[in-house]
Design an enzyme around this catalytic site. Structure first.
Site, PDB file in Angstrom:
ATOM      1  N   ARG A   1      -1.718  -5.527   0.008  1.00  0.00           N
ATOM      2  CA  ARG A   1      -2.597  -4.395   0.285  1.00  0.00           C
ATOM      3  C   ARG A   1      -2.394  -3.371  -0.812  1.00  0.00           C
ATOM      4  NH1 ARG A   1      -1.899  -2.381   6.456  1.00  0.00           N
ATOM      5  NH2 ARG A   1      -1.875  -0.357   5.442  1.00  0.00           N
TER       6      ARG A   1
ATOM      7  N   ARG B   1      -2.337  10.730  14.078  1.00  0.00           N
ATOM      8  CA  ARG B   1      -1.414  10.777  12.948  1.00  0.00           C
ATOM      9  C   ARG B   1      -1.088  12.205  12.542  1.00  0.00           C
ATOM     10  NH1 ARG B   1      -2.239   5.481  10.662  1.00  0.00           N
ATOM     11  NH2 ARG B   1      -0.905   5.010   8.923  1.00  0.00           N
TER      12      ARG B   1
ATOM     13  N   ARG C   1       5.424  -7.196   1.827  1.00  0.00           N
ATOM     14  CA  ARG C   1       4.443  -7.679   2.794  1.00  0.00           C
ATOM     15  C   ARG C   1       3.222  -8.255   2.062  1.00  0.00           C
ATOM     16  NH1 ARG C   1       2.364  -3.653   7.474  1.00  0.00           N
ATOM     17  NH2 ARG C   1       1.150  -2.608   5.883  1.00  0.00           N
TER      18      ARG C   1
ATOM     19  N   LYS D   1       4.484  -1.369  14.300  1.00  0.00           N
ATOM     20  CA  LYS D   1       3.516  -0.929  15.317  1.00  0.00           C
ATOM     21  C   LYS D   1       2.411  -1.950  15.525  1.00  0.00           C
ATOM     22  CE  LYS D   1       1.823   2.761  13.296  1.00  0.00           C
ATOM     23  NZ  LYS D   1       2.486   2.751  12.016  1.00  0.00           N
TER      24      LYS D   1
ATOM     25  N   ARG E   1       3.157   7.228   1.313  1.00  0.00           N
ATOM     26  CA  ARG E   1       2.818   7.074   2.739  1.00  0.00           C
ATOM     27  C   ARG E   1       4.000   7.496   3.619  1.00  0.00           C
ATOM     28  NH1 ARG E   1       1.341   1.033   3.150  1.00  0.00           N
ATOM     29  NH2 ARG E   1       0.895   1.430   5.335  1.00  0.00           N
TER      30      ARG E   1
END
Ligand code: AMP
Length: 220
Positions: free
Chosen positions: A158, A91, A125, A16, A169
């Site tokens: 992160r 969300r 990531r 996204k 998540r």
């Protein structure tokens, strides 16, 4: 006034943010990432940041009323005159309903990526601690290990890209955010895109969708 108002749906890691950034350059519309707004608040140590940090670190959602306040304020800024690209908001159904009381969207893009691919994308990531540029240890590694190609700062993982948090998540996404697909389908503005393809291929499909959806007339 003609405005173009786009919402990106899709699980964490679906791309996204990457797509919204590219679309923002293409159409000259602001990319509004609620995750970035919150991370910025954490970094600068504001009251919001202090409240949000623990919630974000465990992969939960920040309360709806706080998010609605943040987005409402942001959309009132002058750079949103021609429209906006929302990434990471709404969300929950409550956020979508709250949002509909002060604004609307004319295009919702759901980016589909299989769970196994999402996990791999997120866990591998790495993000630049200074400029926010993103890398992937396998698909898009930096030229020098651990260092950002663009600004030379250190790359970090992160906090919420660690495997256990990623799993939670993804669970939160299925439970709280996926119902929005039906919500926007009913409004007749939903478009599905297969996100398990090359970034540029996905992007050109999204551009076509957003162009076909056009602008809406509305008064701010
Ligand atoms: P993101 O960068 O969009 O993955 O967001 C990172 C984290 O920020 C999420 O895991 C949530 O804890 C929080 N967050 C971002 N946007 C929202 C939202 N609209 N509602 C609730 N929490 C959010």
């Amino acid at each position: 006034m003609k405005r173009r108002k786009v919402v990106f749906l899709g699980a964490p890691g679906s791309g996204k943010g990457t797509q919204a950034k590219k679309l923002s350059v293409k159409f000259g519309l602001p990319h509004i990432s609620t995750g970035d707004i919150l991370r910025n608040a954490v970094k600068t140590g504001t009251e919001l940041g202090l409240k949000a940090k623990a919630i974000m670190d465990r992969g939960d959602l920040v309360p709806d009323d706080i998010m609605l306040g943040i987005v409402r304020e942001r959309l009132a800024e002058s750079d949103c005159a021609d429209g906006f690209l929302l990434d990471g908001f709404p969300r929950t159904i409550a956020q979508a309903e709250g949002f509909d009381r002060f604004d609307s969207v004319n295009c919702a893009i759901q980016i589909d990526v299989p769970d196994s691919a999402l996990l791999k994308r997120l866990v591998l990531r790495r993000t630049c601690s200074s400029c926010g540029a993103m890398y992937h240890l396998e698909y898009q590694p930096p030229k020098v290990e651990g260092i950002c190609d663009k600004c030379g700062s250190a790359l970090v993982q992160r906090e919420d890209d660690r495997e256990d948090v990623v799993k939670s998540r993804l669970r939160v996404y299925v439970e709280k955010t996926e119902p929005l697909v039906g919500y926007y389908r009913e409004k007749g503005v939903l478009h599905n895109v297969d996100g398990d393809r090359n970034i540029e291929v996905v992007f050109s499909e999204i551009v076509r969708i957003v162009e076909a959806a056009g602008d809406v007339n509305d008064e701010r």
